[in-house]
Design a protein around this motif. Structure first.
Motif, mmCIF file in Angstrom:
data_model
loop_
_atom_site.group_PDB
_atom_site.id
_atom_site.type_symbol
_atom_site.label_atom_id
_atom_site.label_comp_id
_atom_site.label_asym_id
_atom_site.label_seq_id
_atom_site.Cartn_x
_atom_site.Cartn_y
_atom_site.Cartn_z
ATOM 1 N N ASP A 1 0.824 -1.193 0.000
ATOM 2 C CA ASP A 1 0.000 0.000 0.000
ATOM 3 C C ASP A 1 0.865 1.251 0.000
ATOM 4 N N LYS B 1 -6.999 -2.228 1.637
ATOM 5 C CA LYS B 1 -8.253 -2.831 1.208
ATOM 6 C C LYS B 1 -8.491 -4.119 1.983
ATOM 7 N N LYS B 2 -9.735 -4.544 2.035
ATOM 8 C CA LYS B 2 -10.061 -5.817 2.659
ATOM 9 C C LYS B 2 -9.386 -6.924 1.855
ATOM 10 N N HIS B 3 -8.755 -7.850 2.543
ATOM 11 C CA HIS B 3 -8.038 -8.936 1.869
ATOM 12 C C HIS B 3 -9.030 -9.995 1.399
#
Length: 102
Positions: A2, A9-11
């Motif tokens: 990132d 972000k949601k994995h």
């Protein structure tokens, strides 16, 4: 990988055992990680030829930086300005602007 200031972000995952590599209708796929691994592999094979465990973090830091700047159209300019600023060399255009007028 990132960038600073960008919330993570949601994995999400794909299920390779069910032959899923892309989740259609979403941006969930394995392309990003495969691209990053490809850059590292090309660095080892084409540039470094060999990587020691001692210096592995430095190699990975370089490739992370390169990956995060792949689409930066001003990469050369930004790099040169940073190097000039770090070297202490005064910008000749800046010194002319600060000269008293006659």
């Amino acid at each position: 990988m990132d960038k600073a200031g960008v919330p993570p972000k949601k994995h999400e995952t794909v299920n390779h055992s069910q032959k899923e590599y892309v989740r259609l209708g979403t941006d969930i796929d394995t392309n990003t990680v495969e691209s990053a691994f490809s850059l590292i592999k090309r660095g080892i094979i084409g540039t470094w030829h060999r990587v020691s465990a001692k210096h592995l973090p430095a190699y990975l830091d370089e490739k992370t930086w390169r990956f995060n700047n792949l689409k930066n159209p001003f990469l050369f300019r930004d790099t040169m300005l940073r190097l000039i600023a770090e070297s202490g060399v005064q910008n000749p255009h800046q010194s002319r602007m600060n000269m008293p007028s006659l």
